[in-house]
Design a protein around this motif. Structure first.
Motif, PDB file in Angstrom:
ATOM      1  N   PRO A   1       0.842  -1.191   0.000  1.00 47.25           N
ATOM      2  CA  PRO A   1       0.000   0.000   0.000  1.00 47.25           C
ATOM      3  C   PRO A   1       0.880   1.244   0.000  1.00 47.25           C
ATOM      4  CG  PRO A   1       0.117  -0.928   2.192  1.00 47.25           C
ATOM      5  CD  PRO A   1       0.816  -1.897   1.278  1.00 47.25           C
ATOM      6  N   MET A   2       0.320   2.386  -0.406  1.00 46.96           N
ATOM      7  CA  MET A   2       1.121   3.599  -0.372  1.00 46.96           C
ATOM      8  C   MET A   2       1.496   3.898   1.073  1.00 46.96           C
ATOM      9  SD  MET A   2      -1.632   6.604  -1.110  1.00 46.96           S
ATOM     10  CE  MET A   2      -3.038   6.927  -0.042  1.00 46.96           C
ATOM     11  N   GLU A   3       2.627   4.569   1.263  1.00 45.12           N
ATOM     12  CA  GLU A   3       3.212   4.723   2.592  1.00 45.12           C
ATOM     13  C   GLU A   3       2.260   5.390   3.568  1.00 45.12           C
ATOM     14  OE1 GLU A   3       7.428   6.133   4.603  1.00 45.12           O
ATOM     15  OE2 GLU A   3       7.043   6.486   2.497  1.00 45.12           O
ATOM     16  N   LEU A   4       1.444   6.342   3.095  1.00 51.11           N
ATOM     17  CA  LEU A   4       0.511   7.044   3.967  1.00 51.11           C
ATOM     18  C   LEU A   4      -0.417   6.082   4.686  1.00 51.11           C
ATOM     19  CD1 LEU A   4      -0.881   9.638   5.003  1.00 51.11           C
ATOM     20  CD2 LEU A   4      -2.302   9.579   2.948  1.00 51.11           C
ATOM     21  N   LEU A   5      -0.815   4.982   3.997  1.00 46.92           N
ATOM     22  CA  LEU A   5      -1.775   4.045   4.559  1.00 46.92           C
ATOM     23  C   LEU A   5      -1.124   2.734   4.981  1.00 46.92           C
ATOM     24  CD1 LEU A   5      -4.759   4.615   2.101  1.00 46.92           C
ATOM     25  CD2 LEU A   5      -4.429   5.581   4.372  1.00 46.92           C
ATOM     26  N   SER A   6       0.146   2.771   5.238  1.00 46.45           N
ATOM     27  CA  SER A   6       0.858   1.561   5.644  1.00 46.45           C
ATOM     28  C   SER A   6       1.377   1.708   7.061  1.00 46.45           C
ATOM     29  CB  SER A   6       2.039   1.300   4.705  1.00 46.45           C
ATOM     30  OG  SER A   6       2.823   0.230   5.179  1.00 46.45           O
ATOM     31  N   THR A   7       1.378   0.603   7.802  1.00 46.85           N
ATOM     32  CA  THR A   7       1.951   0.637   9.143  1.00 46.85           C
ATOM     33  C   THR A   7       3.472   0.606   9.099  1.00 46.85           C
ATOM     34  OG1 THR A   7       1.847  -1.776   9.317  1.00 46.85           O
ATOM     35  CG2 THR A   7      -0.043  -0.530  10.146  1.00 46.85           C
ATOM     36  N   HIS A   8       4.046   0.295   7.930  1.00 49.73           N
ATOM     37  CA  HIS A   8       5.498   0.232   7.787  1.00 49.73           C
ATOM     38  C   HIS A   8       5.950   1.289   6.783  1.00 49.73           C
ATOM     39  CE1 HIS A   8       4.697  -3.560   9.685  1.00 49.73           C
ATOM     40  NE2 HIS A   8       5.968  -3.902   9.703  1.00 49.73           N
ATOM     41  N   PRO A   9       7.101   1.903   7.017  1.00 48.07           N
ATOM     42  CA  PRO A   9       7.642   2.816   6.012  1.00 48.07           C
ATOM     43  C   PRO A   9       7.961   2.059   4.719  1.00 48.07           C
ATOM     44  CG  PRO A   9       8.808   3.010   8.116  1.00 48.07           C
ATOM     45  CD  PRO A   9       7.956   1.784   8.199  1.00 48.07           C
ATOM     46  N   ALA A  10       7.965   2.769   3.610  1.00 47.75           N
ATOM     47  CA  ALA A  10       8.356   2.166   2.338  1.00 47.75           C
ATOM     48  C   ALA A  10       9.815   1.728   2.432  1.00 47.75           C
ATOM     49  CB  ALA A  10       8.187   3.167   1.203  1.00 47.75           C
ATOM     50  N   PRO A  11      10.190   0.647   1.713  1.00 49.40           N
ATOM     51  CA  PRO A  11      11.573   0.166   1.788  1.00 49.40           C
ATOM     52  C   PRO A  11      12.620   1.249   1.545  1.00 49.40           C
ATOM     53  CG  PRO A  11      10.218  -1.461   0.702  1.00 49.40           C
ATOM     54  CD  PRO A  11       9.334  -0.256   0.917  1.00 49.40           C
ATOM     55  N   GLN A  12      12.385   2.121   0.576  1.00 53.99           N
ATOM     56  CA  GLN A  12      13.386   3.151   0.302  1.00 53.99           C
ATOM     57  C   GLN A  12      13.508   4.133   1.460  1.00 53.99           C
ATOM     58  OE1 GLN A  12      15.536   3.078  -2.346  1.00 53.99           O
ATOM     59  NE2 GLN A  12      16.570   4.585  -1.048  1.00 53.99           N
ATOM     60  N   THR A  13      12.387   4.414   2.125  1.00 55.30           N
ATOM     61  CA  THR A  13      12.436   5.275   3.311  1.00 55.30           C
ATOM     62  C   THR A  13      13.266   4.627   4.398  1.00 55.30           C
ATOM     63  OG1 THR A  13      10.251   6.184   2.805  1.00 55.30           O
ATOM     64  CG2 THR A  13      11.044   6.438   5.067  1.00 55.30           C
ATOM     65  N   ARG A  14      13.086   3.319   4.580  1.00 63.60           N
ATOM     66  CA  ARG A  14      13.858   2.600   5.587  1.00 63.60           C
ATOM     67  C   ARG A  14      15.338   2.607   5.216  1.00 63.60           C
ATOM     68  NH1 ARG A  14       9.787  -1.994   7.776  1.00 63.60           N
ATOM     69  NH2 ARG A  14      11.053  -1.733   9.627  1.00 63.60           N
ATOM     70  N   ILE A  15      15.630   2.384   3.948  1.00 65.78           N
ATOM     71  CA  ILE A  15      17.021   2.356   3.506  1.00 65.78           C
ATOM     72  C   ILE A  15      17.683   3.710   3.751  1.00 65.78           C
ATOM     73  CG2 ILE A  15      18.472   2.251   1.438  1.00 65.78           C
ATOM     74  CD1 ILE A  15      16.562   0.017   0.433  1.00 65.78           C
ATOM     75  N   ASP A  16      16.978   4.792   3.416  1.00 60.90           N
ATOM     76  CA  ASP A  16      17.527   6.140   3.630  1.00 60.90           C
ATOM     77  C   ASP A  16      17.773   6.391   5.117  1.00 60.90           C
ATOM     78  OD1 ASP A  16      17.357   6.558   0.918  1.00 60.90           O
ATOM     79  OD2 ASP A  16      15.492   7.714   1.016  1.00 60.90           O
ATOM     80  N   ASN A  17      16.848   5.928   5.963  1.00 64.39           N
ATOM     81  CA  ASN A  17      16.985   6.103   7.405  1.00 64.39           C
ATOM     82  C   ASN A  17      18.187   5.319   7.942  1.00 64.39           C
ATOM     83  OD1 ASN A  17      16.161   6.967  10.031  1.00 64.39           O
ATOM     84  ND2 ASN A  17      15.082   5.030  10.344  1.00 64.39           N
TER      85      ASN A  17
END
Length: 265
Positions: free
Chosen positions: A227-243
């Motif tokens: 699902p798009m990140e706004l409606l997901s309980t988990h960050p998008a993979p790329q967001t996690r990678i950047d973090n």
């Protein structure tokens, strides 16, 4: 009706103000449950899972997972859990793992097809243990309890004032809470657990840079079905990678200073 609403509000405020805490990353938390309560819940949940799911009997597989997990939990502060951790490998194709209060870790065999080496498996286990260290389960349950009281108050006010379409309004409030509070809150927990897990794996002697490779693998394994990140309980993979990349330098310093480098494979 008014007296009941005032009582609920007063109770919620008193409980919330008396339950303030701080997460390992410095974030304010509200924790309503004791460590003993959480440990009991964790024990019960784990016992149920062991009855419902098939436990792997593959010796090499179990030895491998236990080797990685043992190295990770050795870094857990004793005030979080000072006993012996129970680690179970479930024979299930889910690409997942979990850790529960009270020293419980479960790893699904499906994860071993995506986490390609001991470092990537350590990233997942470290992340899950990070949730326990940061009291995320306690925080989620506490938040749900307060939201439940708040929703009851709003519902009583709408009913008392005979507001037209009150059921639709309550439904909208529920969605607003989910999208505006609960989902971002869950994503905050996931990001926080990523950072704690990064520290745990590095101090345990696993290469933290492999956490980036892990999430690249996770992204590929999902086949874009997210699902798009706004409606997901988990960050998008790329967001996690950047973090993870943003926090990699201190993790690499911990890795270089680790006293032991496990050889689990």
């Amino acid at each position: 009706m008014k007296r009941i609403s005032q009582h609920l509000i007063a109770t919620a405020l008193a409980v919330a103000l008396g339950a303030c805490a701080t997460s390992p990353t410095g974030r304010s938390q509200m924790l309503l449950y004791s460590d003993a309560q959480l440990a009991q819940m964790g024990d019960q949940a784990f016992a149920s899972m062991k009855e419902e799911l098939t436990i792997s009997n593959k010796r090499v597989q179990n030895s491998y997972v236990n080797c990685v997990a043992d190295a990770i939990v050795a870094q857990v502060p004793s005030e979080v859990f000072g006993g012996e951790w129970e680690i179970v490998v479930f024979d299930d194709e889910q690409v997942n793992a979990f850790a529960l209060p009270g020293g419980k870790i479960g790893v699904y065999t499906g994860l071993l097809n995506v986490a390609e080496n001991q470092h990537q498996l350590a990233a997942v286990i470290g992340h899950e243990v990070g949730h326990v260290i940061a009291n995320h389960g306690n925080e989620r349950m506490s938040q749900s309890a307060v939201i439940g009281v708040g929703s009851e108050v709003v519902g009583q006010v709408l009913e008392q004032q005979e507001v037209a379409g009150s059921s639709a309004i309550m439904g909208a409030i529920g969605l607003g809470v989910q999208v505006g509070v609960q989902l971002p809150f869950s994503r905050t927990h996931e990001s926080e657990a990523d950072i704690i897990g990064l520290q745990l794996m590095a101090k345990s002697g696993f290469n933290p840079a492999q956490s980036v490779n892990l999430w690249q693998n996770m992204d590929a394994a999902s086949s874009g079905e997210r699902p798009m990140e706004l409606l997901s309980t988990h960050p998008a993979p790329q967001t996690r990678i950047d973090n993870l990349k943003a926090n990699m330098a201190p993790a690499m310093a911990d890795y270089r200073a680790a006293p032991v480098y496990p050889s689990c494979e």
